[in-house]
Design an enzyme around this catalytic site. Structure first.
Site, PDB file in Angstrom:
ATOM      1  N   ASP A  14     -12.016  -0.014 -32.482  1.00 58.39           N
ATOM      2  CA  ASP A  14     -12.321  -1.204 -31.679  1.00 58.39           C
ATOM      3  C   ASP A  14     -13.772  -1.652 -31.809  1.00 58.39           C
ATOM      4  O   ASP A  14     -14.326  -2.255 -30.898  1.00 58.39           O
ATOM      5  CB  ASP A  14     -12.010  -0.974 -30.180  1.00 58.39           C
ATOM      6  CG  ASP A  14     -10.604  -0.446 -29.981  1.00 58.39           C
ATOM      7  OD1 ASP A  14      -9.699  -0.946 -30.664  1.00 58.39           O
ATOM      8  OD2 ASP A  14     -10.419   0.464 -29.158  1.00 58.39           O
ATOM      9  N   LYS A  17     -14.196  -4.468 -36.329  1.00 63.21           N
ATOM     10  CA  LYS A  17     -14.098  -4.482 -37.796  1.00 63.21           C
ATOM     11  C   LYS A  17     -13.358  -5.716 -38.303  1.00 63.21           C
ATOM     12  O   LYS A  17     -13.676  -6.241 -39.364  1.00 63.21           O
ATOM     13  CB  LYS A  17     -13.359  -3.225 -38.288  1.00 63.21           C
ATOM     14  CG  LYS A  17     -14.079  -1.931 -37.970  1.00 63.21           C
ATOM     15  CD  LYS A  17     -13.287  -0.728 -38.443  1.00 63.21           C
ATOM     16  CE  LYS A  17     -11.978  -0.523 -37.714  1.00 63.21           C
ATOM     17  NZ  LYS A  17     -12.082  -0.226 -36.277  1.00 63.21           N
ATOM     18  N   GLY A  41      -5.499  -2.965 -34.300  1.00 64.61           N
ATOM     19  CA  GLY A  41      -5.445  -4.316 -33.751  1.00 64.61           C
ATOM     20  C   GLY A  41      -6.736  -5.007 -34.125  1.00 64.61           C
ATOM     21  O   GLY A  41      -7.740  -4.855 -33.445  1.00 64.61           O
ATOM     22  N   HIS A  42      -6.726  -5.707 -35.251  1.00 69.63           N
ATOM     23  CA  HIS A  42      -7.952  -6.343 -35.730  1.00 69.63           C
ATOM     24  C   HIS A  42      -7.926  -7.829 -35.375  1.00 69.63           C
ATOM     25  O   HIS A  42      -7.144  -8.592 -35.925  1.00 69.63           O
ATOM     26  CB  HIS A  42      -8.088  -6.131 -37.240  1.00 69.63           C
ATOM     27  CG  HIS A  42      -8.318  -4.698 -37.597  1.00 69.63           C
ATOM     28  ND1 HIS A  42      -8.290  -4.219 -38.872  1.00 69.63           N
ATOM     29  CD2 HIS A  42      -8.587  -3.634 -36.808  1.00 69.63           C
ATOM     30  CE1 HIS A  42      -8.533  -2.918 -38.853  1.00 69.63           C
ATOM     31  NE2 HIS A  42      -8.715  -2.543 -37.610  1.00 69.63           N
ATOM     32  N   GLN A 223      -9.031   1.994 -37.045  1.00 67.03           N
ATOM     33  CA  GLN A 223      -9.517   3.004 -36.091  1.00 67.03           C
ATOM     34  C   GLN A 223     -10.995   3.308 -36.395  1.00 67.03           C
ATOM     35  O   GLN A 223     -11.680   2.436 -36.904  1.00 67.03           O
ATOM     36  CB  GLN A 223      -8.661   4.281 -36.123  1.00 67.03           C
ATOM     37  CG  GLN A 223      -7.253   4.088 -35.557  1.00 67.03           C
ATOM     38  CD  GLN A 223      -6.278   3.501 -36.565  1.00 67.03           C
ATOM     39  OE1 GLN A 223      -6.204   3.951 -37.694  1.00 67.03           O
ATOM     40  NE2 GLN A 223      -5.537   2.498 -36.155  1.00 67.03           N
TER      41      GLN A 223
HETATM   42  P1  IMP Z   1      -2.117   6.872 -32.548  1.00 71.60           P
HETATM   43  O1  IMP Z   1      -2.949   6.440 -33.688  1.00 71.60           O
HETATM   44  O2  IMP Z   1      -1.253   5.769 -32.003  1.00 71.60           O
HETATM   45  O3  IMP Z   1      -1.343   8.112 -32.819  1.00 71.60           O
HETATM   46  O4  IMP Z   1      -3.096   7.234 -31.334  1.00 71.60           O
HETATM   47  C1  IMP Z   1      -3.976   8.355 -31.377  1.00 71.60           C
HETATM   48  C2  IMP Z   1      -5.300   8.033 -30.698  1.00 71.60           C
HETATM   49  O5  IMP Z   1      -5.986   7.043 -31.454  1.00 71.60           O
HETATM   50  C3  IMP Z   1      -5.148   7.453 -29.291  1.00 71.60           C
HETATM   51  O6  IMP Z   1      -6.248   7.901 -28.510  1.00 71.60           O
HETATM   52  C4  IMP Z   1      -5.264   5.959 -29.510  1.00 71.60           C
HETATM   53  O7  IMP Z   1      -5.736   5.280 -28.374  1.00 71.60           O
HETATM   54  C5  IMP Z   1      -6.276   5.909 -30.634  1.00 71.60           C
HETATM   55  N1  IMP Z   1      -6.135   4.716 -31.478  1.00 71.60           N
HETATM   56  C6  IMP Z   1      -5.200   4.472 -32.412  1.00 71.60           C
HETATM   57  N2  IMP Z   1      -5.400   3.290 -32.993  1.00 71.60           N
HETATM   58  C7  IMP Z   1      -6.502   2.780 -32.430  1.00 71.60           C
HETATM   59  C8  IMP Z   1      -7.243   1.576 -32.650  1.00 71.60           C
HETATM   60  O8  IMP Z   1      -6.935   0.735 -33.511  1.00 71.60           O
HETATM   61  N3  IMP Z   1      -8.326   1.398 -31.860  1.00 71.60           N
HETATM   62  C9  IMP Z   1      -8.729   2.317 -30.947  1.00 71.60           C
HETATM   63  N4  IMP Z   1      -8.075   3.441 -30.715  1.00 71.60           N
HETATM   64  C10 IMP Z   1      -6.968   3.676 -31.460  1.00 71.60           C
END
Ligand code: IMP
Length: 423
Positions: A14, A17, A41-42, A223
């Protein structure tokens, strides 16, 4: 000589990017997603329209740009088709502009169920429930389906049988759910096969050809560094390699061709989901940052945890990624504060640490050592760095010196134009 540029999040995702990539896309011919999936979520804003990319490389909204999804991604068929339709409605057809590597693993319905049910059990990591963890688990357990498998009917049926046998056992034993029907999933995959066929490609070959022709390729990280499956705050991480090294594997390019690594960091810190967060502000200041920064997840809508900038984390991120330049985002969110704090180091058992401890349990016990900076008033759009308020310049220069990496860009608002480049 072929070389690639990677854009990497230096925090917990977040960082903004999407906007940085969209901006840079003007100077590049290709944008490539190399890891993660629809958990990303970009957000890209153009005028009063906002588009949130989950799976497709951001940059595809720009006419004529090409995009690729590398083998390191996990692909959710439903999200992919929905996004293709959305982007085509806002831009141009994607056939001939979008290329998906044959080897990209699929996120299947049971992965999403398992992720959701696992989160409901005690002990979830606070995932986005997009099936990411189970899909990567199956990939490494060698029972995943890859998008190229869809071209081979018998092979597909066999692979699906193997995957479903395993996953139905999990559904029954761990979640007490009835088994899923092979035929139904098989038929929906056959329909997907028709839709996705025009986009399938051998991405590493395309990227080398592009490089030879002098085309410029941007590698778009999703991420952030501290969600990396190896180097993040395990187990509170995502299941892919978010660091720059992951770009080589995930896109299928030689590591030495990644010459430029642009790290993106907010002017403060946020995190979604569980896990340690040394500079988290659980008080009114944290709420203020959440409100000012609109800190709610782009994929899940969850409120983000907020805190001051954390230099020990950023130092480590710069080290892991070999950042060659940094873009600081959301500088405007700090405008109007009397004082701005930055963690310059941690204290743990009487010792000063410049880097976060490698052991997650210790990260809960570090005490940030803060330095205070004078705040600055809201400012009109700057054309150059020197147009920023003096106190903001001091803040940015301090970050740069502490990390030993130049600040090359500053984003100060949501709009596409609200970003200045320093080099
Ligand atoms: P997962 O990727 O859905 O398995 O989530 C694992 C961890 O990564 C959790 O704490 C999510 O909130 C975090 N996470 C996954 N994708 C994002 C992102 O795009 N932005 C921020 N946090 C993320």
């Amino acid at each position: 000589m072929t070389h690639f540029t990677a854009v990497i999040g230096l925090q917990w995702g977040d960082e903004g990017k999407g906007k940085v990539v969209d901006h840079l896309a003007g100077r590049f011919d290709w944008v490539v997603r190399f890891q993660g999936g629809a958990n990303a979520g970009h957000t890209v804003r153009i005028g009063d329209r906002e588009h949130i990319f989950h799976l497709l490389p951001s940059g595809l909204l720009r006419k004529g740009k090409r995009g690729a999804i590398g083998a390191g991604v996990v692909l959710d068929p439903e999200v992919l088709l929905e996004e293709i339709a959305q982007v085509e409605a806002l831009s141009e057809p994607l056939q001939g502009r979008l290329f998906i590597d044959y080897r990209t693993a699929l996120v299947l319905p049971f992965h999403k169920f398992e992720d959701t049910w696992e989160e409901s059990l005690k002990g979830g990591v606070g995932s986005t429930r997009r099936g990411i963890g189970p899909a990567y688990r199956d990939r490494y357990a060698r029972i995943a389906l890859r998008v190229g498998d869809l071209e081979h009917e018998n092979w597909l049926a066999e692979r699906l049988r193997e995957s479903l046998d395993f996953n139905n056992e999990i559904l029954a034993a761990r979640y007490g759910k009835p088994p899923l029907d092979l035929k139904e999933i098989y038929l929906s995959l056959q329909r997907f096969a028709q839709a996705v066929r025009p986009y399938l490609a051998d991405v590493p070959v395309l990227l080398q050809e592009a490089g030879r022709k002098g085309e410029r390729v941007l590698l778009e990280g999703a991420q952030g560094t501290f969600l990396d499956i190896f180097y993040g705050t395990y187990p509170y991480v995502t299941s892919s390699h978010t660091v720059a090294g992951g770009a080589a594997i995930g896109a299928g390019i030689p590591p030495h061709q990644i010459r430029e690594v642009i790290g993106v960091s907010k002017a403060y810190t946020t995190r979604v989901g569980r896990g340690p967060f040394p500079t988290e502000l659980k008080d009114e200041m944290g709420q203020y940052l959440r409100k000012q920064g609109g800190e709610f997840g782009a994929t899940t809508g969850r409120p983000r945890r907020c805190g001051w900038l954390d230099l020990p984390l950023l130092r480590y991120a710069a080290l892991l990624n070999g950042a060659t330049g940094i873009v600081i985002t959301k500088l405007d969110v700090l405008s109007g504060l009397d004082r701005v704090k930055v963690a310059v180091a941690y204290e743990l058992d009487g010792q000063r640490l410049e880097h976060p401890p490698a052991q997650t349990p210790l990260l809960y016990h570090v005490r940030p050592i803060y330095e205070e900076f004078l705040g600055w008033d809201p400012f009109p759009p700057p054309r150059r760095f020197e147009d920023l308020p003096q106190a903001a310049q001091t803040y940015l220069r301090f970050i740069e010196e502490a990390l030993g990496v130049p600040v090359i860009g500053v984003s100060y608002g949501k709009e596409r134009e609200e970003l200045i480049w320093l080099q």
